[in-house]
Enzyme design. Sequence first.
Site, mmCIF file in Angstrom:
data_model
loop_
_atom_site.group_PDB
_atom_site.id
_atom_site.type_symbol
_atom_site.label_atom_id
_atom_site.label_comp_id
_atom_site.label_asym_id
_atom_site.label_seq_id
_atom_site.Cartn_x
_atom_site.Cartn_y
_atom_site.Cartn_z
ATOM 1 N N TRP A 151 0.770 -1.161 0.009
ATOM 2 C CA TRP A 151 0.094 0.038 -0.086
ATOM 3 C C TRP A 151 1.057 1.394 0.105
ATOM 4 O O TRP A 151 1.916 1.270 0.967
ATOM 5 C CB TRP A 151 -0.922 -0.056 1.481
ATOM 6 C CG TRP A 151 -1.924 1.315 1.476
ATOM 7 C CD1 TRP A 151 -2.798 1.591 0.425
ATOM 8 C CD2 TRP A 151 -1.975 2.022 2.699
ATOM 9 N NE1 TRP A 151 -3.280 2.596 1.008
ATOM 10 C CE2 TRP A 151 -3.036 2.905 2.290
ATOM 11 C CE3 TRP A 151 -1.575 1.805 3.921
ATOM 12 C CZ2 TRP A 151 -3.390 3.914 3.228
ATOM 13 C CZ3 TRP A 151 -1.924 2.871 4.870
ATOM 14 C CH2 TRP A 151 -3.118 3.596 4.474
ATOM 15 N N ASP A 232 -0.965 -5.680 9.337
ATOM 16 C CA ASP A 232 -1.861 -4.684 8.847
ATOM 17 C C ASP A 232 -3.165 -5.441 8.435
ATOM 18 O O ASP A 232 -3.248 -5.953 7.528
ATOM 19 C CB ASP A 232 -1.265 -3.890 7.786
ATOM 20 C CG ASP A 232 -2.207 -2.747 7.289
ATOM 21 O OD1 ASP A 232 -3.573 -2.747 7.659
ATOM 22 O OD2 ASP A 232 -1.980 -1.791 6.191
ATOM 23 N N LYS A 268 -13.410 -0.958 5.578
ATOM 24 C CA LYS A 268 -13.772 -1.807 4.576
ATOM 25 C C LYS A 268 -14.930 -2.758 5.133
ATOM 26 O O LYS A 268 -15.860 -2.842 4.440
ATOM 27 C CB LYS A 268 -12.819 -2.413 3.855
ATOM 28 C CG LYS A 268 -11.657 -1.768 3.833
ATOM 29 C CD LYS A 268 -11.379 -0.877 2.522
ATOM 30 C CE LYS A 268 -9.944 -0.309 2.698
ATOM 31 N NZ LYS A 268 -9.552 0.677 1.679
#
Length: 422
Positions: A151, A232, A268
Amino acid sequence: MEKQSIAVSPTSGRSEARNSVFDHVVRAPEDPILGVTVAYNKDPSPVKLNLGVGAYRTEEGKPLVLNVVRKAEQTLVNDSSRVKEYLPIVGLADFNKLSAKLILGADSPAIQENRVATVQSLSGTGSLRVGAEFLARHYHERTIYIPQPTWGNHPKVFGLGGLSVKTYRYYDPATRGLNFQGLLEDLGSAPSGSVVLLHACAHNPTGVDPTPEQWEQIRQLIRSKALLPFFDSAYQGFASGSLDTDALSVRMFVADGGECFVAQSYAKNMGLYGERVGALSIVCSSADVASRVESQLKLVIRPMYSNPPIHGASIVATILKDRTLFQEWTIELKAMADRIISMRHQLFEALRSRGTPGDWSHIIKQIGMFTFTGLNSEQVAFMTKEYHIYMTSDGRISMAGLSSKTVPHLADAIHAAATQVA
Ligand code: KET
């Protein structure tokens, strides 16, 4: 009153910009991910399609607020005993406990033994940032290894948090799969004690995750070299549709009794993007260490943002502690994951029926929110210019932004890019 100091040019009569103490400031580029939305918003085309940012859309192309979230909010609004006082520095106690349980598992010995320090943070990003700064202050090794690629915000978050960032090999463009050998070699030669960032599931941007057997090998290597794992977890439930399956990697590392960091995001999986709700958990070797670690996390947080916002965390806590709401959430989450998987199949079929050159099977093999298409930056620019399709320049597309109606348009664009642009 003082005269306004806007100088008027005697020749042109136009006012001239006055000198600014910021005259030296150069314009910064837009963010590689969020900037895609900025460009998309400016495009007047009716066929434009935003596949940049990882944000879920319905079949109608609309943002989705989950039903359970609406219900939880209603409950909160109807409860007149609720006030708007500051939360503690570490956030909402219920939320923290339930978040740790969600990622580590209800039966986790680490939770039962009280050796997890959890703080509510500003979504996934804020959790990573607080973790980074804690490590920079209190950990003996300042280097963090992040996967290549990862990311785009990771190197910035960890760098500005005070760590020095290095990469380990992760993705092999030739196979469009995991470069497992490269990963083992790079982590194997990392200095003992180094921090290692791992995507818990649904690796962003590649959509390529290690198998459970590979995770086990990674775990053994990390533990044997006393590396410190930092997970993460931004997509729990979004990859497989199951919250437990998507937490397997983290749970393997907690089951061996070792220490680790986990940053969780509800952006999300609960669709709470703009509520900025997440958690940082640090699994420690004992309850005593965990409580001292928590006391120091407070010193990181207080001068950064003082304490976290109350609304999003209250929504999450309301859902996680109610059996019925929790059940409903898992069903809605599974439906989102399934719709994304169905988009993969539709896009793959659409390219096959067009005879688009190349092997596109990675579209159905990759998992999570994104497909790492393999399209290069020229092809991406071409698709944006000619087809008004917006995506990050590394060729990543957010499958969650697609719908049955827009698949043909995307397939046409990919076909044109693959046949017309080298
Ligand atoms: N980790 C990963 C791997 C990740 O993809 C994101 C967001 C985050 C953390 C942070 O999410 P937060 O909203 O802070 O909980 N990724 C998407 C959005 C973004 O770039 O901000 C994306 O990659 O599109």
